[in-house]
Design an enzyme around this catalytic site. Structure first.
Site, PDB file in Angstrom:
ATOM      1  N   CYS A   8       1.037  -1.193  -0.022  1.00 28.70           N
ATOM      2  CA  CYS A   8      -0.161   0.069  -0.230  1.00 28.70           C
ATOM      3  C   CYS A   8       0.977   1.214  -0.022  1.00 28.70           C
ATOM      4  O   CYS A   8       2.215   1.180  -0.193  1.00 28.70           O
ATOM      5  CB  CYS A   8      -0.924   0.285   1.104  1.00 28.70           C
ATOM      6  SG  CYS A   8       0.084   0.418   3.036  1.00 28.70           S
ATOM      7  N   SER A  15      -1.642  -2.992   4.203  1.00 27.50           N
ATOM      8  CA  SER A  15      -0.838  -3.796   4.066  1.00 27.50           C
ATOM      9  C   SER A  15      -0.491  -4.669   5.081  1.00 27.50           C
ATOM     10  O   SER A  15      -0.543  -5.754   5.312  1.00 27.50           O
ATOM     11  CB  SER A  15      -0.011  -3.521   2.768  1.00 27.50           C
ATOM     12  OG  SER A  15       1.270  -2.544   3.541  1.00 27.50           O
TER      13      SER A  15
END
Ligand code: 4NP
Length: 158
Positions: A8, A15
């Site tokens: 991310c 993430s």
């Protein structure tokens, strides 16, 4: 070993949530020694930092402890070393494609593995309230099931 990297922007919300969730899915399936799971951010704002408090609380409420994870930045070597590099949104994907010098088949949106939803991006929850994190969890859970099936298909291939 099959290696999965979730990516991310900041590596403190989406993430690490995906990493913790998918690691727990893999462990429950008895595949911990066959699947390696990690996460990283496209930006270096939060290198060495633990996940966002709201991300930690949301995951804890679902029985997953992500407190020990630490932010790191994705690098070009990751793109060669991981079998799946899974972006949370299209901006992350674009940044990964730039890093890798173009699109590559194993670098994809994580939600491509979600079967029951039309969304293809996990929305950034950073500037919103706790409900945004619950929403992230639901999207991740759906895609995690699809990813597990894909990996099991690979592992079972002769
Ligand atoms: P993430 O969320 O990409 O899901 O980790 C964000 C975390 C931090 C920032 C933006 C998004 N930030 O601007 O610091």
């Amino acid at each position: 070993m099959i290696k999965v990297l979730f990516v991310c922007l900041g590596n403190i919300c989406r993430s690490p949530m995906a990493e913790g969730l998918f690691r727990s899915v893999v462990e429950k399936r008895g595949l911990a020694d066959r699947v390696y799971v990690d996460s990283a951010g496209t930006h270096g704002y939060h290198i060495g930092a633990p996940p966002d408090e709201r991300a930690r609380q949301t995951m804890a409420a679902h029985g997953v402890d992500i407190d020990v994870l630490e932010g790191r930045k994705v690098n070009a070597v990751d793109l060669d070393q991981f079998d799946y590099v899974l972006a949370m949104d299209r901006n992350n994907l674009r940044d990964l494609e730039r890093l890798g010098g173009g699109p590559r088949p194993h670098v994809r949106l994580f939600l491509e593995f979600a079967c029951s939803r039309a969304e293809r991006e996990v929305p950034d929850p950073y500037y919103g309230g706790p409900e945004g994190f619950e929403r992230v969890y639901a999207l991740l859970e759906d895609a995690a099931a699809g990813l597990l099936a894909d990996i099991e298909g690979r592992l079972n291939r002769p």
